[in-house]
Motif scaffolding. Structure first.
Motif, PDB file in Angstrom:
ATOM      1  N   TYR A  44      40.727  27.046  49.677  1.00  0.00           N
ATOM      2  CA  TYR A  44      40.495  27.155  48.247  1.00  0.00           C
ATOM      3  C   TYR A  44      41.035  25.931  47.526  1.00  0.00           C
ATOM      4  CZ  TYR A  44      39.099  32.010  48.755  1.00  0.00           C
ATOM      5  OH  TYR A  44      38.428  33.154  49.097  1.00  0.00           O
ATOM      6  N   LYS A  45      40.409  25.591  46.399  1.00  0.00           N
ATOM      7  CA  LYS A  45      40.863  24.470  45.578  1.00  0.00           C
ATOM      8  C   LYS A  45      42.122  24.886  44.824  1.00  0.00           C
ATOM      9  CE  LYS A  45      36.176  22.828  45.063  1.00  0.00           C
ATOM     10  NZ  LYS A  45      35.012  22.773  44.218  1.00  0.00           N
ATOM     11  N   SER A  46      42.841  23.930  44.277  1.00  0.00           N
ATOM     12  CA  SER A  46      44.117  24.212  43.609  1.00  0.00           C
ATOM     13  C   SER A  46      43.952  25.060  42.344  1.00  0.00           C
ATOM     14  CB  SER A  46      44.848  22.916  43.270  1.00  0.00           C
ATOM     15  OG  SER A  46      44.081  22.148  42.359  1.00  0.00           O
ATOM     16  N   ASP A  47      42.765  25.070  41.739  1.00  0.00           N
ATOM     17  CA  ASP A  47      42.549  25.869  40.534  1.00  0.00           C
ATOM     18  C   ASP A  47      41.707  27.117  40.811  1.00  0.00           C
ATOM     19  OD1 ASP A  47      40.113  24.585  40.965  1.00  0.00           O
ATOM     20  OD2 ASP A  47      39.738  24.226  38.839  1.00  0.00           O
ATOM     21  N   GLU A  48      41.622  27.495  42.065  1.00  0.00           N
ATOM     22  CA  GLU A  48      40.780  28.609  42.484  1.00  0.00           C
ATOM     23  C   GLU A  48      41.650  29.735  43.044  1.00  0.00           C
ATOM     24  OE1 GLU A  48      36.709  28.945  45.183  1.00  0.00           O
ATOM     25  OE2 GLU A  48      38.132  27.359  45.595  1.00  0.00           O
ATOM     26  N   ALA A  49      41.198  30.970  42.858  1.00  0.00           N
ATOM     27  CA  ALA A  49      41.939  32.113  43.388  1.00  0.00           C
ATOM     28  C   ALA A  49      40.974  33.218  43.803  1.00  0.00           C
ATOM     29  CB  ALA A  49      42.907  32.647  42.352  1.00  0.00           C
ATOM     30  N   TYR A  50      41.418  34.007  44.742  1.00  0.00           N
ATOM     31  CA  TYR A  50      40.650  35.147  45.224  1.00  0.00           C
ATOM     32  C   TYR A  50      41.618  36.309  45.388  1.00  0.00           C
ATOM     33  CZ  TYR A  50      38.315  38.189  48.560  1.00  0.00           C
ATOM     34  OH  TYR A  50      37.791  39.285  49.194  1.00  0.00           O
ATOM     35  N   THR A  51      41.253  37.457  44.884  1.00  0.00           N
ATOM     36  CA  THR A  51      42.092  38.634  45.067  1.00  0.00           C
ATOM     37  C   THR A  51      41.290  39.742  45.717  1.00  0.00           C
ATOM     38  OG1 THR A  51      41.573  39.557  42.903  1.00  0.00           O
ATOM     39  CG2 THR A  51      43.501  38.145  43.035  1.00  0.00           C
ATOM     40  N   LYS A  52      41.994  40.523  46.508  1.00  0.00           N
ATOM     41  CA  LYS A  52      41.393  41.679  47.157  1.00  0.00           C
ATOM     42  C   LYS A  52      42.414  42.797  47.090  1.00  0.00           C
ATOM     43  CE  LYS A  52      39.521  43.173  51.602  1.00  0.00           C
ATOM     44  NZ  LYS A  52      39.213  42.729  52.982  1.00  0.00           N
ATOM     45  N   VAL A  53      42.017  43.922  46.497  1.00  0.00           N
ATOM     46  CA  VAL A  53      42.893  45.078  46.358  1.00  0.00           C
ATOM     47  C   VAL A  53      42.258  46.230  47.124  1.00  0.00           C
ATOM     48  CG1 VAL A  53      43.942  46.712  44.749  1.00  0.00           C
ATOM     49  CG2 VAL A  53      43.670  44.312  44.087  1.00  0.00           C
ATOM     50  N   THR A  54      43.021  46.792  48.056  1.00  0.00           N
ATOM     51  CA  THR A  54      42.562  47.958  48.802  1.00  0.00           C
ATOM     52  C   THR A  54      43.363  49.164  48.336  1.00  0.00           C
ATOM     53  OG1 THR A  54      42.089  46.543  50.707  1.00  0.00           O
ATOM     54  CG2 THR A  54      42.189  48.918  51.107  1.00  0.00           C
ATOM     55  N   LEU A  55      42.673  50.168  47.833  1.00  0.00           N
ATOM     56  CA  LEU A  55      43.324  51.359  47.318  1.00  0.00           C
ATOM     57  C   LEU A  55      43.538  52.398  48.417  1.00  0.00           C
ATOM     58  CD1 LEU A  55      41.339  51.724  43.968  1.00  0.00           C
ATOM     59  CD2 LEU A  55      43.485  50.521  44.383  1.00  0.00           C
ATOM     60  N   LYS A  56      44.366  53.393  48.134  1.00  0.00           N
ATOM     61  CA  LYS A  56      44.672  54.435  49.114  1.00  0.00           C
ATOM     62  C   LYS A  56      43.425  55.150  49.615  1.00  0.00           C
ATOM     63  CE  LYS A  56      49.336  55.541  47.606  1.00  0.00           C
ATOM     64  NZ  LYS A  56      50.213  56.577  47.033  1.00  0.00           N
ATOM     65  N   ASP A  57      42.418  55.279  48.755  1.00  0.00           N
ATOM     66  CA  ASP A  57      41.197  55.974  49.162  1.00  0.00           C
ATOM     67  C   ASP A  57      40.266  55.090  49.996  1.00  0.00           C
ATOM     68  OD1 ASP A  57      39.968  54.252  47.347  1.00  0.00           O
ATOM     69  OD2 ASP A  57      39.343  55.826  45.970  1.00  0.00           O
ATOM     70  N   GLY A  58      40.709  53.851  50.261  1.00  0.00           N
ATOM     71  CA  GLY A  58      39.932  52.929  51.074  1.00  0.00           C
ATOM     72  C   GLY A  58      38.992  52.036  50.289  1.00  0.00           C
ATOM     73  N   SER A  59      38.830  52.303  49.011  1.00  0.00           N
ATOM     74  CA  SER A  59      37.945  51.453  48.213  1.00  0.00           C
ATOM     75  C   SER A  59      38.578  50.069  48.037  1.00  0.00           C
ATOM     76  CB  SER A  59      37.636  52.089  46.859  1.00  0.00           C
ATOM     77  OG  SER A  59      38.811  52.264  46.104  1.00  0.00           O
ATOM     78  N   VAL A  60      37.722  49.076  47.956  1.00  0.00           N
ATOM     79  CA  VAL A  60      38.163  47.689  47.884  1.00  0.00           C
ATOM     80  C   VAL A  60      37.616  47.049  46.613  1.00  0.00           C
ATOM     81  CG1 VAL A  60      38.079  45.431  49.018  1.00  0.00           C
ATOM     82  CG2 VAL A  60      38.258  47.505  50.397  1.00  0.00           C
ATOM     83  N   HIS A  61      38.494  46.341  45.897  1.00  0.00           N
ATOM     84  CA  HIS A  61      38.107  45.606  44.698  1.00  0.00           C
ATOM     85  C   HIS A  61      38.409  44.132  44.955  1.00  0.00           C
ATOM     86  CE1 HIS A  61      37.786  49.301  42.260  1.00  0.00           C
ATOM     87  NE2 HIS A  61      38.716  49.726  43.094  1.00  0.00           N
ATOM     88  N   GLU A  62      37.403  43.267  44.757  1.00  0.00           N
ATOM     89  CA  GLU A  62      37.583  41.841  44.995  1.00  0.00           C
ATOM     90  C   GLU A  62      37.227  41.068  43.732  1.00  0.00           C
ATOM     91  OE1 GLU A  62      36.250  40.536  49.069  1.00  0.00           O
ATOM     92  OE2 GLU A  62      35.259  42.490  48.968  1.00  0.00           O
ATOM     93  N   TYR A  63      37.937  39.975  43.521  1.00  0.00           N
ATOM     94  CA  TYR A  63      37.689  39.140  42.344  1.00  0.00           C
ATOM     95  C   TYR A  63      37.937  37.683  42.714  1.00  0.00           C
ATOM     96  CZ  TYR A  63      37.686  37.681  37.464  1.00  0.00           C
ATOM     97  OH  TYR A  63      37.390  37.078  36.284  1.00  0.00           O
ATOM     98  N   HIS A  64      37.020  36.836  42.317  1.00  0.00           N
ATOM     99  CA  HIS A  64      37.107  35.414  42.623  1.00  0.00           C
ATOM    100  C   HIS A  64      37.152  34.614  41.325  1.00  0.00           C
ATOM    101  CE1 HIS A  64      35.075  31.484  43.875  1.00  0.00           C
ATOM    102  NE2 HIS A  64      36.288  31.452  44.366  1.00  0.00           N
ATOM    103  N   VAL A  65      38.153  33.761  41.182  1.00  0.00           N
ATOM    104  CA  VAL A  65      38.272  32.872  40.028  1.00  0.00           C
ATOM    105  C   VAL A  65      37.962  31.473  40.528  1.00  0.00           C
ATOM    106  CG1 VAL A  65      39.806  31.901  38.297  1.00  0.00           C
ATOM    107  CG2 VAL A  65      40.028  34.308  38.953  1.00  0.00           C
ATOM    108  N   LYS A  66      36.819  30.943  40.127  1.00  0.00           N
ATOM    109  CA  LYS A  66      36.418  29.625  40.610  1.00  0.00           C
ATOM    110  C   LYS A  66      37.260  28.518  39.996  1.00  0.00           C
ATOM    111  CE  LYS A  66      32.310  27.126  41.856  1.00  0.00           C
ATOM    112  NZ  LYS A  66      30.865  27.152  41.996  1.00  0.00           N
TER     113      LYS A  66
END
Length: 75
Positions: A44-66
């Motif tokens: 990833y570039k220095s101004d870029e981020a990626y998040t991934k959240v896995t909840l107890k029910d197994g659902s996954v939320h992902e977010y990418h900041v370019k």
């Protein structure tokens, strides 16, 4: 980083209000901060981020900041 990630997920923002003593010391935020496991990905570039959240029910939320707010490409 831990606090910013926690309040960003819980409140949808990480602005001045989310850094108040009340929010910083809230049980919900403290518990969420303790669950965060950051990793570094050099692809990833220095101004870029990626998040991934896995909840107890197994659902996954992902977010990418370019380009992070305040970067050259996103002033």
């Amino acid at each position: 980083m831990y606090h910013s990630a926690a309040v960003g997920y819980l409140y949808g923002a990480a602005g001045e209000k989310q850094y108040s003593d009340e929010v910083v010391n809230s049980k919900e935020v403290i518990e969420f901060r303790e669950k965060i496991s950051p990793t570094v990905d050099n692809d990833y570039k220095s101004d870029e981020a990626y998040t991934k959240v896995t909840l107890k029910d197994g659902s996954v939320h992902e977010y990418h900041v370019k380009h992070a707010t305040g970067s050259i490409d996103n002033p």
